[in-house]
Design a protein around this motif. Structure first.
Motif, PDB file in Angstrom:
ATOM      1  N   GLY A  12       0.818  -1.213   0.000  1.00 30.01           N
ATOM      2  CA  GLY A  12       0.000   0.000   0.000  1.00 30.01           C
ATOM      3  C   GLY A  12       0.849   1.259   0.000  1.00 30.01           C
ATOM      4  O   GLY A  12       0.568   2.217  -0.741  1.00 30.01           O
ATOM      5  N   ASP A  30      -4.497   3.344   7.657  1.00 32.88           N
ATOM      6  CA  ASP A  30      -3.970   2.146   8.335  1.00 32.88           C
ATOM      7  C   ASP A  30      -3.830   2.464   9.824  1.00 32.88           C
ATOM      8  O   ASP A  30      -3.238   3.488  10.176  1.00 32.88           O
ATOM      9  CB  ASP A  30      -2.593   1.766   7.746  1.00 32.88           C
ATOM     10  N   ALA A  32      -1.899   1.104  11.973  1.00 32.73           N
ATOM     11  CA  ALA A  32      -0.483   1.009  12.370  1.00 32.73           C
ATOM     12  C   ALA A  32       0.334   0.713  11.114  1.00 32.73           C
ATOM     13  O   ALA A  32       0.720  -0.424  10.860  1.00 32.73           O
ATOM     14  CB  ALA A  32      -0.297  -0.099  13.398  1.00 32.73           C
ATOM     15  N   GLY A  34       2.920  -0.108   8.328  1.00 33.95           N
ATOM     16  CA  GLY A  34       4.220  -0.788   8.360  1.00 33.95           C
ATOM     17  C   GLY A  34       4.370  -1.792   9.476  1.00 33.95           C
ATOM     18  O   GLY A  34       5.489  -2.212   9.781  1.00 33.95           O
ATOM     19  N   ALA A  37       2.814  -8.003   8.184  1.00 35.26           N
ATOM     20  CA  ALA A  37       3.751  -8.938   7.530  1.00 35.26           C
ATOM     21  C   ALA A  37       5.039  -8.233   7.102  1.00 35.26           C
ATOM     22  O   ALA A  37       6.145  -8.765   7.273  1.00 35.26           O
ATOM     23  CB  ALA A  37       3.082  -9.580   6.323  1.00 35.26           C
ATOM     24  N   ALA A  42      11.933 -10.568   6.270  1.00 34.91           N
ATOM     25  CA  ALA A  42      13.394 -10.473   6.198  1.00 34.91           C
ATOM     26  C   ALA A  42      13.840  -9.498   5.119  1.00 34.91           C
ATOM     27  O   ALA A  42      14.939  -8.960   5.175  1.00 34.91           O
ATOM     28  CB  ALA A  42      13.982 -11.848   5.905  1.00 34.91           C
ATOM     29  N   SER A 259      12.434 -18.955   8.047  1.00 36.19           N
ATOM     30  CA  SER A 259      11.295 -18.650   8.884  1.00 36.19           C
ATOM     31  C   SER A 259      10.434 -19.912   8.962  1.00 36.19           C
ATOM     32  O   SER A 259      10.724 -20.895   8.269  1.00 36.19           O
ATOM     33  CB  SER A 259      10.475 -17.488   8.279  1.00 36.19           C
ATOM     34  N   MET A 329       6.484 -13.144  -1.306  1.00 35.77           N
ATOM     35  CA  MET A 329       7.370 -12.307  -2.125  1.00 35.77           C
ATOM     36  C   MET A 329       6.973 -10.846  -2.165  1.00 35.77           C
ATOM     37  O   MET A 329       7.341 -10.139  -3.111  1.00 35.77           O
ATOM     38  CB  MET A 329       7.343 -12.843  -3.560  1.00 35.77           C
ATOM     39  N   GLY A 330       6.197 -10.413  -1.180  1.00 38.74           N
ATOM     40  CA  GLY A 330       5.664  -9.055  -1.254  1.00 38.74           C
ATOM     41  C   GLY A 330       6.725  -7.979  -1.281  1.00 38.74           C
ATOM     42  O   GLY A 330       6.575  -6.968  -1.977  1.00 38.74           O
TER      43      GLY A 330
END
Ligand code: FAD
Length: 363
Positions: A12, A30, A32, A34, A37, A42, A259, A329-330
């Protein structure tokens, strides 16, 4: 054109920034920004990963994003540091099966024109002395990582510097070209982008089926710390039996170890089992890791669409767009997603690799 973006994770925020750069008036909503996920992530940016062998369209999207990272970062750094490093990714094989995977991956990377060099055990030890004995490695000198905890504040700074607004509230529904907030306030829009990760389909007020369900897939991830970085390079330690890990060193001495992969719904708790699994695996690859300071264990929910692919573009509802479903993969796909969305929001031709990811494939 007033565009509202619901959800301020990497997807976003980057969408809002790229649109603002093109002169679009943007507001991000939003509670909060950032924090979900993208905060856990990483931020590895590998040129290629095993899950892309059979997914040609996704592979093309990843490669397009990889090409965009340097210019995306250069422009963002006019506002704030980005946390981006392109100083190489090293894949290392710790057993025979992993070695076969490594060689298959190398051949595939070469066929794609990705610069990759096979390294002997001695060369790996020279580059990454903290590793235990390895069978071989592959170095991709042109890949790297980004720290999402630096990237996301930079995006917010850039959005605000360009006149955009960030409203720290939750959105509950979309109706009559307004977003209704959790305090009842209404924010009008000409266009809205729903980019709330695995919560995207929970925004009410849209016809059933307009937004595909986005499934949460939990990942627990560890952060350790030493005075000077224990590893020199972002690495993937490949091993059989689901024991592989990725390891992302930051310049300040943080080592990110990830992870887990858990289908446990919207549960974001961190567990003793998750922590133990990561610590046990990392100790196998890095014998000296036990002396590092334990800094953090956190969990994030990867947003997975019904077919596992990102969902980017206009929905069946006029002026309602979606950007979610980036799954594992965001962060990697942030520049290309933002660029595709900015082209939709400014009515210019989207990138060639955009069509397979349209939300309309679910309608
Ligand atoms: P999110 O970051 O989850 O952001 C969604 C935002 O929407 C949140 O800020 C939330 O507060 C907001 N929101 C929710 N509901 C509402 C509402 N009603 N109103 C307003 N706002 C709302 N990807 C990589 O490319 N490389 C990696 O190395 C990598 N490592 C990962 C490691 C872990 C442990 C995890 C969990 C994921 C990892 N990923 C990685 C995947 C990546 O983190 C995600 O694909 C990406 O962060 C998704 O971004 P997003 O903006 O769609 O979602």
């Amino acid at each position: 054109m007033k565009t509202v973006v619901v959800g301020g994770g990497v997807i976003g925020l980057a969408t809002a920034w790229r649109a603002a750069r093109e002169g679009v008036s943007v507001t991000v909503i939003d509670p909060a920004p950032g924090g979900k996920a993208s905060h856990a992530s990483a931020g590895m940016l590998p040129g290629h990963s095993g899950q892309l062998y059979e997914q040609e369209e996704l592979l093309r999207l990843c490669l397009a994003s990889r090409d965009l990272w340097p210019s995306f970062v250069a422009e963002l750094e006019e506002f704030a540091p980005s946390g981006f490093r392109r100083d190489g990714v090293l894949d290392v094989a710790f057993d025979e099966d992993a070695l076969r995977d490594l060689d298959q991956q190398l051949a595939f990377q070469e066929s794609l024109g990705i610069h990759a060099e096979r390294l002997s055990p001695e060369e790996c030890a020279k580059l990454q002395p903290a590793f235990g004995p390895v069978l071989a490695g592959v170095l991709m000198p042109d890949d790297g990582a980004v720290d999402p905890r630096i990237l996301q504040p930079a995006l917010i700074t850039a959005i605000e510097a360009l006149g955009g607004t960030v409203i720290r509230r939750g959105a509950t529904r979309v109706e009559d070209h307004t977003v209704v907030l959790d305090n009842g306030d209404k924010v009008p829009f000409d266009r809205v982008v729903l980019a709330a990760g695995c919560w995207t389909h929970q925004i009410e007020g849209l016809p059933e089926g307009a937004i595909p369900e986005i499934r949460p897939v939990k990942g627990q991830i560890l952060r350790l710390h030493s005075e000077t970085p224990l590893l020199n390079l972002t690495s993937r330690a490949l091993s059989t039996g689901g024991a592989s890990l990725y390891l992302v060193p930051r310049l300040d001495g943080e080592l990110v170890v990830g992870s887990t992969y858990e289908e446990t719904g919207y549960d974001e708790t961190v567990t003793a089992e998750g922590t133990q699994s990561l610590l046990t695996r990392v100790a196998k690859f890095i014998p000296g890791v036990g002396s590092l300071r334990f800094a953090e264990i956190s969990a994030g929910l990867r947003p997975a669409s019904p077919d596992g692919l990102p969902v980017i573009g206009p929905t069946t509802v006029p002026d309602v767009y979606m950007a979610s479903g980036h799954f594992r993969m965001g962060v990697q796909l942030t520049p290309i997603t933002a660029s595709i969305m900015a082209s939709y929001l400014t009515d210019t031709t989207p990138h060639d690799s955009a069509p397979p990811f349209t939300p309309l494939r679910f309608s």
